[in-house]
Design an enzyme around this catalytic site. Structure first.
Site, mmCIF file in Angstrom:
data_model
loop_
_atom_site.group_PDB
_atom_site.id
_atom_site.type_symbol
_atom_site.label_atom_id
_atom_site.label_comp_id
_atom_site.label_asym_id
_atom_site.label_seq_id
_atom_site.Cartn_x
_atom_site.Cartn_y
_atom_site.Cartn_z
ATOM 1 N N TRP A 1 -51.330 47.827 29.353
ATOM 2 C CA TRP A 1 -52.635 47.196 29.100
ATOM 3 C C TRP A 1 -53.375 47.890 27.964
ATOM 4 C CZ3 TRP A 1 -57.586 49.001 31.828
ATOM 5 C CH2 TRP A 1 -57.524 50.356 32.148
ATOM 6 N N ASP A 2 -52.883 49.047 27.553
ATOM 7 C CA ASP A 2 -53.456 49.800 26.440
ATOM 8 C C ASP A 2 -53.689 48.886 25.232
ATOM 9 O OD1 ASP A 2 -52.089 51.470 28.273
ATOM 10 O OD2 ASP A 2 -51.866 53.078 26.806
ATOM 11 N N GLU B 1 -55.453 55.819 38.507
ATOM 12 C CA GLU B 1 -54.153 55.775 39.199
ATOM 13 C C GLU B 1 -53.995 56.832 40.284
ATOM 14 O OE1 GLU B 1 -51.813 56.199 35.622
ATOM 15 O OE2 GLU B 1 -51.290 54.072 35.651
ATOM 16 N N LYS C 1 -58.879 59.790 37.820
ATOM 17 C CA LYS C 1 -58.088 60.122 36.643
ATOM 18 C C LYS C 1 -58.774 59.684 35.352
ATOM 19 C CE LYS C 1 -53.533 59.325 34.604
ATOM 20 N NZ LYS C 1 -52.270 58.624 34.720
ATOM 21 N N GLN C 2 -59.320 58.460 35.364
ATOM 22 C CA GLN C 2 -59.819 57.902 34.108
ATOM 23 C C GLN C 2 -60.913 56.882 34.393
ATOM 24 O OE1 GLN C 2 -55.689 56.285 34.033
ATOM 25 N NE2 GLN C 2 -56.562 54.855 32.565
#
Ligand code: IFM
Length: 727
Positions: free
Chosen positions: A325-326, A467, A580-581
């Protein structure tokens, strides 16, 4: 000024890093920043886009072509090699303006000082070509043996991928072909050289390579050089790649290095004219942002290619050379605003791989299109069920990226819709775009679970962008993106009303009549977590706030091994609030107009100290939202982190024991977003272009161009405001 990336000194410990940092490329291949004399231990690679191979049960990964630039200089039989030679000086640099890699090494040996220099570039005008000029001079007259050719003993993570090598040589051209193991792809590399000197030439082959050896007496103080035109073709491009590679390398050599280079440089100047972003007042930021843009430009699929951009670009085989998806969420905005044709190419890749997404949905018992978490050439998912290796037992760990990261389909639909809205190009919808959006929406309606007592649809058992928390219920980001997908599916059907025949045919083809009713129901009843009335916080997923509220540092201190995986069943972050993000913060960034400034600020402040930024996708999103809420100084360090990730080499190198290094194009795209959409505050709504500058203290001015439909605009922004005019 601010166009050169350079390093001085041997720094062998940074060989892998520099391979990434000094990458050149042209969308068709990436060529790592390694020295010409290096062998596979130093990870040289001519990494090909969109062509993969699998050996045994190991991960499928992209193919590295035989290395056509291999060159080694011997003086009186002494190798002049950066790894082993006595070095007086060494430098390596990337001229980003011209996209040329340069190297200069001064050795000291039997012939006194020996200087080797090389320039190389991945042609921007013919993406099958790689050019090099290699020169050397000696302090004392001596016998020289130059070995240059095509080294097929390439670096592979899960190889070898190439077999059945065969060789060809005629006059100044040599070629190597090999066949990939899994699908029998033919890979051909041809190289034609022109020498500025004469010598005794001998052609020799090894098990996996073909080389020439040229011997002569080199005179003291005289400069010698040769040029090399390397052509790479595969059977995905043409039926007989060998023939085509020989022809291309021969004719490139005939054109000559000088002319090829000047055309290449011209093309890059054009690209920069459209893509550069000028920052006045901050040299460091300028260099890092340019470097990020350079990275995106070398990856852009050009010349009709319909490949996409892998998560580690074309820097090697990590992450299986797969597309995540980046691309849609982090890289596409740059292309959409500066080079819409490339944006459309990226979208076409998703349209072409729709059947792969359908197959994946069916595999899990769903309808519609469930795109691959790690997509390869036909949309097959390269992500394995055991995607991380436990550092303690060395056993593969069950992870749920493949089966539960369902937000991937919404990223694809989002990317298509953004491209359609921005370019107003209806052909995108008619040529498969609408079909993809409808199929993604259908997937969510098939995945959703109707909670009768709550009278709402929910998305249970998913993984959001964070994640580290697997198999959660109602991840706010995922639910919001699914709702968005359903909404644009309805809009796409509306947009097709004035092509009724096409619309009817599509509905019939997809058997979509009933789905339309289901979409309407879901549009009204899909649960999207809202900000809490008192705290203003959006809970990342059901039960997140009940998890242990530990700091990132506390969680880090619980690691027994620094390479340990933080997520999964037993990861140190899994039962804490450490994420994580960017997750909720990403949601708020994408849909910023739907939330109040207070909500955005409260969530930024809550989630920021709890975010590990274990993914390079994370900092840019914090930068973007910080700009949106009027705090550019909060944004600045995150912008710098994003923009310099491949310059400093400071990124996560391992997930468990799996090496995940390489370049970070999503972060590169994030740097552009943070600068243009964040600090300059560029927005385009219903054809109206506005800026709301939030420049960091040091920045006096920004200027850049954008393309909206057919028109190009110049944008200039200062702390006081902005000017936008049509060019
Ligand atoms: O897509 C990302 C993911 O969000 C975090 N892990 C790395 C992937 C590839 O960049």
């Amino acid at each position: 000024m601010s166009w050169i990336i350079s390093e001085a000194g041997r720094q062998l410990e940074k060989t892998i890093d520099f391979g990434n940092k000094f990458l050149i490329g042209n969308g068709y291949f990436g060529y790592r920043g390694t020295m010409e004399e290096y062998g596979k231990e130093e990870l040289p690679a001519c990494n090909l886009s969109g062509i993969y191979d699998q050996q045994g049960t190991a991960w499928r990964e992209p193919i590295n072509a035989p290395n056509g630039l291999y060159t080694q200089l011997f003086v009186e039989d002494e190798p002049h090699d950066l790894r082993t030679g006595e070095i007086v000086a060494h430098s390596q640099q990337l001229d980003m303006l011209r996209a040329i890699h340069q190297r200069k090494t001064v050795f000291s040996g039997r012939a006194g000082k020996v200087t080797i220099e090389s320039d190389r570039f991945a042609s921007s005008t013919d993406n099958h070509l790689l050019h090099m000029i290699y020169s050397f001079s000696l302090e004392k007259t001596a016998r020289v043996r130059l070995v240059t050719g095509i080294d097929g003993d390439v670096w592979d993570i899960n190889g070898p991928h190439l077999f059945d090598y065969s060789y060809y040589s005629e006059s100044r051209t040599i070629a190597v072909t090999a066949v990939s193991g899994e699908l029998g792809h033919k890979i051909a590399v041809a190289d034609t050289i022109s020498l500025s000197f004469e010598g005794e030439v001998r052609i020799f082959e090894t098990e996996k390579g073909l080389f020439r050896q040229i011997e002569f007496i080199a005179q003291a103080g005289k400069s010698y050089h040769f040029t090399k035109a390397v052509a790479v073709y595969t059977s995905q491009d043409v039926e007989i790649p060998l023939e085509q590679a020989i022809k291309a390398s021969f004719s490139a050599n005939k054109t000559g290095y000088k002319l090829a280079k000047s055309k290449h440089v011209e093309e890059w100047k054009e690209r920069w004219t459209m893509s550069d972003v000028l920052i006045e007042g901050d040299e460091k930021a300028q260099l890092a942002l340019r470097y990020s843009i350079y990275q995106l430009l070398i990856l852009a699929p050009q010349h009709g290619q319909t490949t996409s951009i892998p998560a580690r670009g074309l820097s090697g085989q990590t992450y299986k050379g797969a597309v995540f998806w980046d691309t849609e969420m982090f890289m596409l905005p740059f292309f959409l605003h500066t080079d819409p044709e490339t944006a459309k190419n990226l979208i076409k890749y998703r349209i072409q791989t729709l059947d792969g997404a359908r197959a994946k949905a069916a595999e899990y018992g769903f309808r519609g299109a469930f795109y691959a978490w790690e997509s390869q050439e036909n949309g097959q998912d390269a992500c394995s069920d055991y995607n991380v290796t436990d550092v303690f037992t060395n056993r593969p760990m069950r992870t749920y990226f493949r089966d539960k990261q369902i937000h991937i389909s919404s990223a694809v639909a989002y990317g298509i819709w953004q491209t359609y809205v921005m370019t107003d190009d209806r052909s995108l919808l008619l040529n498969g775009g609408a079909e993809v959006i409808l199929e993604c929406a259908r997937f969510y309606s098939s995945y959703a679970y109707y909670q009768a007592e709550k009278k709402r649809f929910e998305l249970v058992d998913v993984i959001g962008p964070d994640e580290y928390h697997e198999r959660v219920y109602n991840n706010a980001y995922t639910n919001k993106m699914a709702a968005y997908t359903i909404d644009i599916a309805v809009k796409a059907l509306e947009a097709l009303r004035d092509v009724p025949d096409y619309r009817e045919a599509l509905i019939r083809k997809l058997d979509y009549q009933e789905d339309m009713e289901q979409l309407a129901a879901m549009n009204a009843e899909l649960y999207v977590p809202e900000p809490n009335d008192e705290t203003g916080l959006i809970e990342q997923f059901d039960g997140y706030f009940k998890l242990e509220d530990a700091t990132v540092e506390a969680v880090r201190s619980r690691l027994i091994d620094p390479k340990e995986y933080w997520g999964g069943a037993y990861g140190v972050a899994a039962d804490t609030q450490v994420l994580k993000q960017a997750d909720v913060v990403l949601l708020l960034t994408l849909f910023k107009e739907e939330y109040t400034e207070e909500v955005k600020r409260k969530n930024w402040q809550y989630y920021e100290p709890r975010t590990e930024h274990g993914s390079s996708l994370s900092p840019c999103i914090y930068a973007l939202l910080a700009c949106d809420i009027g705090d550019p100084e909060w944004a600045y360090p995150y912008f710098m982190k994003t923009a310099s990730v491949d310059l400093t080499g400071e990124s996560k190198q391992f997930a468990g024991t799996i090496y995940i290094g390489g370049t970070h194009p999503a972060a590169n795209g994030g740097a552009w977003m943070a600068a243009v959409l964040g600090f300059a505050g560029l927005e385009i709504r219903e054809g109206k272009i506005t800026v709301t500058p939030q420049l960091p203290e040091k920045w006096q001015k920004m200027s850049f161009k954008i393309q909206v439909k057919e028109d190009v605009y110049q944008v200039e922004v200062t702390k006081e405001g902005g000017n936008i005019w049509k060019q």
